[in-house]
Every structure is written in structure tokens, then in C-alpha cells.
Write an enzyme that holds these catalytic residues in place. Structure first.
Site, short mmCIF file in Angstrom:
data_model
loop_
_atom_site.label_atom_id
_atom_site.label_comp_id
_atom_site.label_asym_id
_atom_site.label_seq_id
_atom_site.Cartn_x
_atom_site.Cartn_y
_atom_site.Cartn_z
N VAL A 44 16.64 9.11 -1.23
CA VAL A 44 17.51 7.97 -1.59
C VAL A 44 18.26 8.30 -2.88
CG1 VAL A 44 17.46 5.58 -2.46
CG2 VAL A 44 16.10 6.19 -0.44
N VAL A 45 17.53 8.76 -3.90
CA VAL A 45 18.15 9.01 -5.21
C VAL A 45 19.21 10.11 -5.10
CG1 VAL A 45 17.71 9.90 -7.54
CG2 VAL A 45 16.20 8.16 -6.54
N ARG A 49 -27.28 13.48 15.47
CA ARG A 49 -27.07 12.07 15.13
C ARG A 49 -25.78 11.53 15.76
NH1 ARG A 49 -27.75 13.14 8.73
NH2 ARG A 49 -29.97 12.69 8.54
N ARG A 86 -5.65 -1.88 8.88
CA ARG A 86 -5.56 -3.35 8.83
C ARG A 86 -5.79 -3.92 10.24
NH1 ARG A 86 -3.42 -6.08 4.41
NH2 ARG A 86 -2.41 -4.22 3.64
N GLY A 133 0.83 -1.21 0.00
CA GLY A 133 0.00 0.00 0.00
C GLY A 133 0.86 1.25 0.00
N ASP A 144 5.08 -4.36 6.24
CA ASP A 144 5.40 -5.72 6.64
C ASP A 144 5.62 -6.68 5.45
OD1 ASP A 144 5.47 -7.59 8.98
OD2 ASP A 144 3.91 -8.56 7.78
N ARG A 148 -18.36 15.85 12.41
CA ARG A 148 -18.86 16.37 13.68
C ARG A 148 -19.85 17.53 13.44
NH1 ARG A 148 -17.04 17.10 19.05
NH2 ARG A 148 -15.11 15.96 18.76
N ASP A 154 -0.34 2.48 8.30
CA ASP A 154 -0.89 1.71 9.42
C ASP A 154 -0.10 1.84 10.73
OD1 ASP A 154 -2.72 0.82 7.56
OD2 ASP A 154 -1.74 -1.10 7.22
N THR A 161 4.19 3.01 5.68
CA THR A 161 2.81 2.50 5.68
C THR A 161 1.98 3.40 6.58
OG1 THR A 161 1.32 0.77 6.47
CG2 THR A 161 3.52 0.72 7.37
O1 F6P Z 1 -1.63 -1.12 4.57
C1 F6P Z 1 -2.28 0.03 4.17
C2 F6P Z 1 -3.73 -0.24 3.91
O2 F6P Z 1 -4.32 0.94 3.42
C3 F6P Z 1 -4.53 -0.80 5.08
O3 F6P Z 1 -4.89 0.20 6.01
C4 F6P Z 1 -5.70 -1.43 4.36
O4 F6P Z 1 -6.28 -2.45 5.15
C5 F6P Z 1 -5.04 -2.00 3.14
O5 F6P Z 1 -3.86 -1.23 2.91
C6 F6P Z 1 -5.86 -2.00 1.88
O6 F6P Z 1 -5.09 -2.62 0.91
P1 F6P Z 1 -5.46 -2.63 -0.65
O7 F6P Z 1 -5.41 -1.22 -1.13
O8 F6P Z 1 -4.44 -3.49 -1.29
O9 F6P Z 1 -6.83 -3.20 -0.71
#
Ligand code: F6P
Length: 319
Positions: free
Chosen positions: A23-24, A162, A171, A11, A103, A154, A127, A125
Site C-alpha cells: 500500500v505504502v 496415545r 473463532r 487480530g 470482520d 504425531r 480465520d 485474518t
Molecule cells: O481472529 C483471529 C483470532 O486469532 C481467532 O482465531 C481467535 O479466536 C481470536 O483472534 C483471539 O482474539 P484475541 O487475540 O483478541 O483474544
């Protein structure tokens, strides 16, 4: 160190482009040939790559996404695909490889390391789910996007009295929900790391309503359940109209926050330096305000610790 390959995989995350730039440019500063590989490990095994120069990474420090594009490659996981990737590394005389991702990307790097390719990983990432580091590039940009969205939600939920369940990404990790929920002043934060009781969530909602609250925001991590289900349960149990808002991919795009650009710049430069120093099979991270590097096997064997202190803080402040 004459030639380094660079790829982004899994992702995408805001800040990946800033890391590519770092890096480059650090490589070119050290007279190293820099090869940009397209679409992650898939591009590696197909030999889909090009030389990168300083101009090729101009005007990207702020941009979300990845100019090298990304993919989740099933073929790379096969024996044949892996063999093809090693062949391309050999043909292009790559002395080292730098991979940007999470990961899954690092598992690929681990395999390549074991096959003798000096590999360095940069954690990118949204996440923030890598256990060995306090921070992964892209996380705070995603949290900022979620907090901004929560503010918009909000406003309208207050106007209509509501309740709204806001489902965020992550994830199996609750960090986006935790940080966005705390910064957005959510009444409840539901994460996979902590068991929750929907009855208690509803009791809190009703108590707030009785005190005159006009809105009730639940921030839900995608790994802790479905927003649609939770919203239906809340509405059934309380009688309060409850909507759901799944934030989805808006969290993955957009300009990178300045913190992500700075982390990306620091880690990108360090990744090249590690290869120049002859270090290999390591991943970069951020611990106690310092950029660190760690053996990839050790890093991937660690268990993520959830920030209970922040979770308790959010609970106290949302009474
Ligand atoms: O790892 C990043 C992420 O956006 C997660 O939060 C999510 O569950 C997943 O990737 C979605 O993956 P994809 O875009 O491959 O469906």
C-alpha cells in the site's frame, strides 16, 4: 487523491506487513502522501499517526505481526469516539482510508463509509471467515504453522501410543481445522459447521487401534468445543490415554508464507488503485483465482459457505 491513511485492526495476521509495504509503496509511486495510523481505530481517533516513506516499509515483507500494531477499540464504537476519528480524518485531509483486518475491522470501515469517508478494506485474518472471498491473507501461514505442529505431535503420540486432541484457532470458522487436519492426516476433524458425535469419534479410534494404529489425531476448531473436554471424553470412553495440545497464538505469528506475501502485494496495490480511480466503500477479495473488489455492504451481508467437499475428502482418507 493526495493523502491516504492506513491502519491494521483486530487480530494480526502474517502478511499484514507485506500488505502495508504494498500500500505504502504504491501510494508513494503515485505521489500520494501516506499516513500510517498506529493501533487501528484507537490510533485513528487519538491521531496517533506518522508519514510513511519507502524506507519505513523496508525489510518487512517477510515479518509476521504488523509494524503499525493493532488493537480492538471499544472507544471507536461509541458516538464520541467515532466523532473523534472523523475529526482526525478531516484535520489530516485524508482523501481515503485503507483498513487491513477481518470482520470487525470491516464493520468499522462500513460505518466510516456511511459517514462519507472513502474506505477500502483488505482481508487479513488467519480465520478465513469472510464470506465474500475464498481467501483472507494470513490463512495459509497459520495452516502451515498448525500442520508443522501436528507433525511434531504425531511423532510423540506414535511413540507413546496415545491419542491427542489438537485445538486450533478460527473463532466460529472451521477452516484452519479443516485444512490443517487434511494436510496433517488427522483421523478426525471437528468443526462448528458440522455436527459431530463423540461416540463415532471414539468408535473410529478403537477400530484404528484394533488394526494396529499407534496414534490418533483429532484436530478440533476452537469454535467446536474445548480440547480439554473432548480429550477427557475420549479417554473416558475408550480407555486410551488422550492428551490435549492447544496451539494458540503460535498460529498468528511467524514469517508469512509466500502465498500470503503475494496476495498481500496484489491486494495492497489494488487498494490504492481503487481509491485513485475514485472507487470507495469496497473490500478486496480473491475469487476463482482473481483479485476482486466488492461493495462493503454486499460483502458483509453474505453467508460463509463451508467446504463440504474438502471435509468429505478428509473423512474418506482417514478411514
Ligand atoms: O481472529 C483471529 C483470532 O486469532 C481467532 O482465531 C481467535 O479466536 C481470536 O483472534 C483471539 O482474539 P484475541 O487475540 O483478541 O483474544
Amino acid at each position: 487523491m493526495k493523502t491516504i491513511g492506513l491502519l491494521t485492526s483486530g487480530g494480526d495476521a502474517p502478511g499484514m506487513n507485506a500488505a502495508i509495504r504494498a500500500v505504502v509503496r504504491t501510494g508513494i509511486y503515485n505521489n500520494i502522501r501516506m499516513l500510517g495510523i498506529r493501533e487501528g481505530y484507537q490510533g485513528l481517533l487519538e491521531g496517533d499517526l506518522d508519514d510513511m516513506d519507502t524506507a519505513s516499509v523496508g525489510d518487512i515483507i517477510q515479518r509476521g505481526g504488523t509494524i503499525l500494531r493493532s488493537a480492538r477499540s471499544d472507544e471507536f464504537m461509541t458516538k464520541e469516539g467515532f466523532r473523534k476519528a472523523l475529526n482526525v480524518i478531516d484535520v489530516y485531509n485524508m482523501d481515503g482510508l485503507i483498513v487491513l483486518g477481518g470482520d470487525g475491522t470491516f464493520r468499522g470501515a462500513q460505518e466510516l463509509s456511511q459517514a462519507g469517508v472513502p474506505t477500502i478494506g483488505i482481508p487479513c485474518t488467519i480465520d478465513n471467515d469472510l464470506s465474500y472471498t475464498d481467501y483472507t491473507i494470513g490463512f495459509i501461514s497459520a495452516v502451515d504453522t498448525a500442520v508443522d505442529a501436528i507433525g511434531h505431535i504425531r511423532d510423540t503420540s506414535t511413540s507413546h501410543g496415545r491419542s491427542v486432541v489438537v485445538e486450533v484457532m478460527g473463532r466460529n470458522c472451521g477452516d484452519i481445522a479443516l485444512y490443517a487436519g487434511l494436510a496433517g492426516g488427522a483421523e478426525s476433524i471437528l468443526v462448528p459447521e458440522v455436527d459431530y458425535d463423540i461416540e463415532l469419534v471414539c468408535q473410529k479410534l478403537l477400530a484404528g487401534k484394533n488394526r494396529g494404529k499407534q496414534h490418533y489425531l483429532v484436530v478440533l476448531a476452537e469454535g467446536a468445543g474445548s480440547g480439554v473436554d473432548i480429550a477427557r471424553q475420549i479417554e473416558d470412553k475408550t480407555g486410551i490415554e488422550t492428551k490435549v495440545s492447544v496451539l494458540g497464538y503460535i498460529q498468528r505469528g511467524g514469517a508469512a508464507a509466500s502465498f500470503d506475501r503475494i496476495m498481500a502485494s496484489r491486494m495492497g496495490k489494488r487498494a490504492v488503485e481503487l481509491l485513485i480511480e475514485g472507487k470507495k466503500n469496497r473490500v478486496l477479495g480473491f475469487k476463482c483465482n482473481e483479485i476482486i473488489d466488492m461493495d462493503i455492504d454486499e460483502a458483509l451481508s453474505m453467508k460463509k459457505v463451508f467446504n463440504e467437499e474438502l471435509y468429505d475428502l478428509a473423512s474418506v482418507l482417514s478411514i
